[in-house]
Scaffold this motif. Structure first.
Motif, mmCIF file in Angstrom:
data_model
loop_
_atom_site.group_PDB
_atom_site.id
_atom_site.type_symbol
_atom_site.label_atom_id
_atom_site.label_comp_id
_atom_site.label_asym_id
_atom_site.label_seq_id
_atom_site.Cartn_x
_atom_site.Cartn_y
_atom_site.Cartn_z
ATOM 1 N N ILE A 17 7.083 30.982 -11.986
ATOM 2 C CA ILE A 17 8.101 30.659 -13.119
ATOM 3 C C ILE A 17 9.334 30.409 -12.893
ATOM 4 O O ILE A 17 9.925 29.471 -13.243
ATOM 5 N N THR A 18 10.018 31.309 -12.019
ATOM 6 C CA THR A 18 11.338 31.307 -11.599
ATOM 7 C C THR A 18 11.716 30.406 -10.449
ATOM 8 O O THR A 18 12.631 29.645 -10.020
ATOM 9 N N GLY A 19 10.541 30.076 -9.616
ATOM 10 C CA GLY A 19 10.661 29.122 -8.437
ATOM 11 C C GLY A 19 10.478 27.713 -8.675
ATOM 12 O O GLY A 19 10.774 26.944 -7.877
ATOM 13 N N PHE A 20 9.496 27.638 -9.847
ATOM 14 C CA PHE A 20 9.050 26.110 -9.946
ATOM 15 C C PHE A 20 9.077 25.729 -11.331
ATOM 16 O O PHE A 20 9.816 24.678 -11.521
ATOM 17 N N VAL A 21 8.744 26.352 -12.290
ATOM 18 C CA VAL A 21 8.551 26.204 -13.782
ATOM 19 C C VAL A 21 9.808 25.890 -14.300
ATOM 20 O O VAL A 21 10.191 24.895 -14.935
ATOM 21 N N TYR A 22 10.717 26.896 -14.243
ATOM 22 C CA TYR A 22 11.985 27.150 -14.927
ATOM 23 C C TYR A 22 12.918 26.067 -14.185
ATOM 24 O O TYR A 22 13.462 25.309 -15.023
ATOM 25 N N LEU A 28 14.683 18.299 -15.619
ATOM 26 C CA LEU A 28 14.147 17.349 -16.635
ATOM 27 C C LEU A 28 14.943 17.227 -17.886
ATOM 28 O O LEU A 28 15.269 16.539 -18.248
ATOM 29 N N ALA A 29 15.325 18.621 -18.240
ATOM 30 C CA ALA A 29 16.279 18.642 -19.567
ATOM 31 C C ALA A 29 17.470 18.105 -19.304
ATOM 32 O O ALA A 29 18.176 17.446 -20.066
ATOM 33 N N ALA A 30 18.077 18.703 -18.110
ATOM 34 C CA ALA A 30 19.427 17.800 -17.954
ATOM 35 C C ALA A 30 19.614 16.381 -17.547
ATOM 36 O O ALA A 30 20.357 15.834 -18.050
ATOM 37 N N GLY A 31 18.440 16.018 -17.065
ATOM 38 C CA GLY A 31 18.098 14.434 -16.581
ATOM 39 C C GLY A 31 17.974 13.660 -18.223
ATOM 40 O O GLY A 31 18.328 12.552 -18.172
ATOM 41 N N PHE A 32 17.536 14.399 -18.887
ATOM 42 C CA PHE A 32 17.296 13.691 -20.308
ATOM 43 C C PHE A 32 18.388 13.684 -21.095
ATOM 44 O O PHE A 32 18.827 12.776 -21.666
ATOM 45 N N LEU A 33 19.081 15.074 -21.291
ATOM 46 C CA LEU A 33 20.230 15.159 -22.104
ATOM 47 C C LEU A 33 21.608 14.832 -21.653
ATOM 48 O O LEU A 33 22.577 14.281 -22.267
ATOM 49 N N PHE A 34 21.319 14.844 -20.172
ATOM 50 C CA PHE A 34 22.931 14.671 -19.634
ATOM 51 C C PHE A 34 22.738 13.933 -18.336
ATOM 52 O O PHE A 34 23.037 14.150 -17.326
ATOM 53 N N PRO A 35 22.109 12.433 -18.490
ATOM 54 C CA PRO A 35 21.562 11.778 -17.381
ATOM 55 C C PRO A 35 22.854 11.503 -16.308
ATOM 56 O O PRO A 35 22.786 11.634 -15.044
ATOM 57 N N ASN A 36 24.029 11.359 -16.923
ATOM 58 C CA ASN A 36 25.116 10.729 -15.872
ATOM 59 C C ASN A 36 25.604 12.109 -15.081
ATOM 60 O O ASN A 36 25.790 11.810 -13.978
ATOM 61 N N GLN A 37 25.768 13.224 -15.803
ATOM 62 C CA GLN A 37 26.118 14.284 -15.219
ATOM 63 C C GLN A 37 24.972 14.933 -14.228
ATOM 64 O O GLN A 37 25.578 15.428 -12.809
ATOM 65 N N ALA A 38 23.831 14.756 -14.508
ATOM 66 C CA ALA A 38 22.829 15.551 -13.789
ATOM 67 C C ALA A 38 22.558 14.544 -12.278
ATOM 68 O O ALA A 38 21.999 15.087 -11.283
ATOM 69 N N HIS A 39 22.961 13.341 -12.357
ATOM 70 C CA HIS A 39 22.898 12.375 -11.442
ATOM 71 C C HIS A 39 24.159 12.163 -10.636
ATOM 72 O O HIS A 39 24.206 11.416 -9.877
ATOM 73 N N GLY A 40 25.263 13.130 -10.757
ATOM 74 C CA GLY A 40 26.324 13.237 -9.855
ATOM 75 C C GLY A 40 27.674 12.619 -10.405
ATOM 76 O O GLY A 40 28.403 12.442 -9.516
ATOM 77 N N SER A 41 27.428 12.357 -11.794
ATOM 78 C CA SER A 41 28.920 11.465 -12.352
ATOM 79 C C SER A 41 29.099 10.207 -11.452
ATOM 80 O O SER A 41 30.377 10.204 -11.285
#
Length: 183
Positions: A17-22, A28-41
């Motif tokens: 859970i803590t090493g893979f799932v979370y 995935l959530a960051a890439g979807f909700l904040f794609p510019n920031q998640a990929h390094g601005s």
């Protein structure tokens, strides 16, 4: 023996859970909700080439560009950090004096703000104060053969006013906008 089995099972479940799932869900959530920031601005040029990040400073030395804040790490993101030199250290005083002389040689005549001669704690600060940008306007305008008022308007348009740190400018974004002005 049952305690050992339970502990092993609990460890395995929590490890998954803590090493893979979370981490996967957060990524995935960051890439979807904040794609510019998640990929390094990342900042791209007109030809869609990556030219830098809004989060990492770059060294601009050509007179037709605004100068960045100095870096103790040589703008190397893999070894960020300050110089750890104290305010009375002769090495720091010499560095500051050399930077001041270089700016004056480039045409900066006003009193020079500290963020143009002293490195930030990380060595990667991509911003300079609005004041530091504005005192460079005459030198950059002369190097680009542009009217100072037009360049000043660009600096003000690129500035951000923060209630915590005051007005500042991202140097890479400003220099990119400056290049786009010439096209």
């Amino acid at each position: 023996m049952t305690s050992l089995k339970r502990a092993t099972l609990l460890f395995t479940v929590l490890f998954l859970i803590t090493g893979f799932v979370y981490p996967m869900i957060v990524t995935l959530a960051a890439g979807f909700l904040f794609p510019n920031q998640a990929h390094g601005s990342l900042i791209v040029d007109n030809e869609n080439r990556i030219i830098g990040s809004t989060l990492i400073g770059q060294n601009f030395t050509a007179p037709q560009y605004f100068q960045s804040r100095p870096s103790a790490s040589g703008y190397n993101a893999t070894s960020s950090g300050g110089s750890n030199l104290g305010p009375t250290n002769p090495v720091l005083l010499e560095l500051v004096d050399n930077r001041k002389n270089a700016l004056q040689k480039a045409g900066v005549t006003d009193p020079i703000p500290s963020d143009l001669v002293m490195a930030s704690a990380s060595g990667l600060d991509p911003h300079i104060s609005l004041e530091s940008s504005l005192i460079q306007v005459p030198a950059v305008a002369k190097a680009r053969n542009l009217p100072e008022e037009k360049l000043k308007a660009l600096v003000l348009a690129e500035s951000v006013n923060s209630p915590f740190s005051g007005a500042y400018v991202n140097v890479l974004s400003l220099n990119k906008a400056l290049d786009e002005m010439d096209q």
